[in-house]
Design a protein around this motif. Structure first.
Motif, short mmCIF file in Angstrom:
data_model
loop_
_atom_site.label_atom_id
_atom_site.label_comp_id
_atom_site.label_asym_id
_atom_site.label_seq_id
_atom_site.Cartn_x
_atom_site.Cartn_y
_atom_site.Cartn_z
N UNK A 20 75.61 30.19 16.63
CA UNK A 20 76.89 30.24 15.91
C UNK A 20 76.73 30.97 14.58
N UNK A 21 75.58 30.82 13.94
CA UNK A 21 75.32 31.57 12.70
C UNK A 21 75.24 33.06 12.95
N UNK A 22 74.55 33.44 14.01
CA UNK A 22 74.45 34.86 14.37
C UNK A 22 75.84 35.42 14.67
N UNK A 23 76.62 34.69 15.46
CA UNK A 23 77.97 35.13 15.80
C UNK A 23 78.83 35.28 14.54
N UNK A 24 78.72 34.33 13.63
CA UNK A 24 79.50 34.37 12.40
C UNK A 24 79.18 35.62 11.58
N UNK A 25 77.90 35.92 11.42
CA UNK A 25 77.50 37.09 10.64
C UNK A 25 78.04 38.38 11.27
N UNK A 26 77.90 38.51 12.59
CA UNK A 26 78.43 39.70 13.26
C UNK A 26 79.95 39.77 13.14
N UNK A 27 80.63 38.64 13.30
CA UNK A 27 82.09 38.63 13.19
C UNK A 27 82.53 38.99 11.78
N UNK A 28 81.81 38.51 10.77
CA UNK A 28 82.14 38.86 9.39
C UNK A 28 81.93 40.36 9.14
N UNK A 29 81.09 41.00 9.93
CA UNK A 29 80.85 42.44 9.81
C UNK A 29 81.79 43.23 10.73
N UNK A 30 82.83 42.58 11.22
CA UNK A 30 83.91 43.21 12.00
C UNK A 30 83.57 43.55 13.45
N UNK A 31 82.57 42.90 14.02
CA UNK A 31 82.28 43.08 15.43
C UNK A 31 83.09 42.08 16.25
N UNK A 48 83.09 24.72 15.67
CA UNK A 48 83.18 23.79 14.54
C UNK A 48 82.14 24.11 13.47
N UNK A 49 80.91 24.43 13.90
CA UNK A 49 79.87 24.81 12.94
C UNK A 49 80.29 26.04 12.14
N UNK A 50 80.90 27.00 12.84
CA UNK A 50 81.34 28.21 12.15
C UNK A 50 82.42 27.91 11.13
N UNK A 51 83.27 26.96 11.44
CA UNK A 51 84.36 26.63 10.51
C UNK A 51 83.90 25.70 9.40
N UNK A 67 87.79 35.28 1.21
CA UNK A 67 89.13 34.70 1.10
C UNK A 67 89.46 33.94 2.38
N UNK A 68 90.49 33.13 2.31
CA UNK A 68 90.95 32.41 3.50
C UNK A 68 91.39 33.40 4.58
N UNK A 69 91.98 34.50 4.18
CA UNK A 69 92.41 35.52 5.13
C UNK A 69 91.20 36.15 5.82
N UNK A 70 90.14 36.41 5.06
CA UNK A 70 88.92 36.96 5.65
C UNK A 70 88.29 35.97 6.63
N UNK A 71 88.30 34.69 6.27
CA UNK A 71 87.76 33.67 7.17
C UNK A 71 88.57 33.63 8.46
N UNK A 72 89.88 33.68 8.35
CA UNK A 72 90.74 33.66 9.53
C UNK A 72 90.50 34.90 10.39
N UNK A 73 90.38 36.06 9.77
CA UNK A 73 90.13 37.30 10.51
C UNK A 73 88.77 37.23 11.22
N UNK A 74 87.77 36.69 10.52
CA UNK A 74 86.45 36.54 11.12
C UNK A 74 86.53 35.66 12.36
N UNK A 75 87.17 34.52 12.21
CA UNK A 75 87.28 33.57 13.31
C UNK A 75 88.05 34.17 14.49
N UNK A 76 89.01 35.04 14.21
CA UNK A 76 89.81 35.64 15.29
C UNK A 76 89.00 36.62 16.13
N UNK A 77 87.87 37.08 15.62
CA UNK A 77 87.02 38.01 16.37
C UNK A 77 86.06 37.31 17.33
N UNK A 78 86.11 35.98 17.38
CA UNK A 78 85.22 35.19 18.24
C UNK A 78 85.95 34.76 19.50
#
Length: 124
Positions: A20-31, A48-51, A67-78
């Motif tokens: 989940x940590x790996x996925x989060x980092x990649x999602x935050x980098x727009x993958x 849940x761990x990612x959130x 930002x909350x918007x960045x967090x939401x955008x990150x989560x939407x890429x998963x």
């Protein structure tokens, strides 16, 4: 894969703490991410761990790192799926990371399946 810039979609197989940590980092980098694990409960725990985990998106927002918007955008890429659906959801990934628990039989099954379904230029 000619360049790392060509990577668009990443599969993370094993969605526990490390996955989940790996996925989060990649999602935050727009993958775009497809996270896979053996059952829906493990996938929910990974999300849940990612959130809400100690290094999760909510904590990053609280600390002002994103930002909350960045967090939401990150989560939407998963996106998530169980491993039994790997052939239908991971056949177009550019990069696959195996992060399952230390079960050599399971790892061998995963690598065998990935070797048969990933495009030849994909990184495994």
């Amino acid at each position: 894969m000619e360049k790392l810039d060509d990577i668009k979609k990443v599969a993370v197989i094993g969605f526990g703490v490390m996955g989940s940590g790996i996925a989060q980092i990649f999602a935050q980098a727009n993958y775009q991410i497809i996270a896979l694990d053996t059952n829906d409960e493990l996938l929910r725990r990974g999300l849940d761990l990612m959130k809400t985990g100690p290094f999760g998106l909510n904590k990053a927002v609280q600390k002002g790192k994103i930002t909350a918007e960045q967090a939401e955008a990150t989560f939407s890429r998963i996106n998530t799926a169980t491993i039994d659906k790997i052939a239908s959801v991971a056949s177009d990934v550019d990069f696959a990371i195996e992060a399952v628990h230390e079960d050599m039989s399971l790892k061998e099954q995963i690598f065998s399946k990935l070797g048969n379904i990933l495009p030849p230029e994909a990184i495994l």
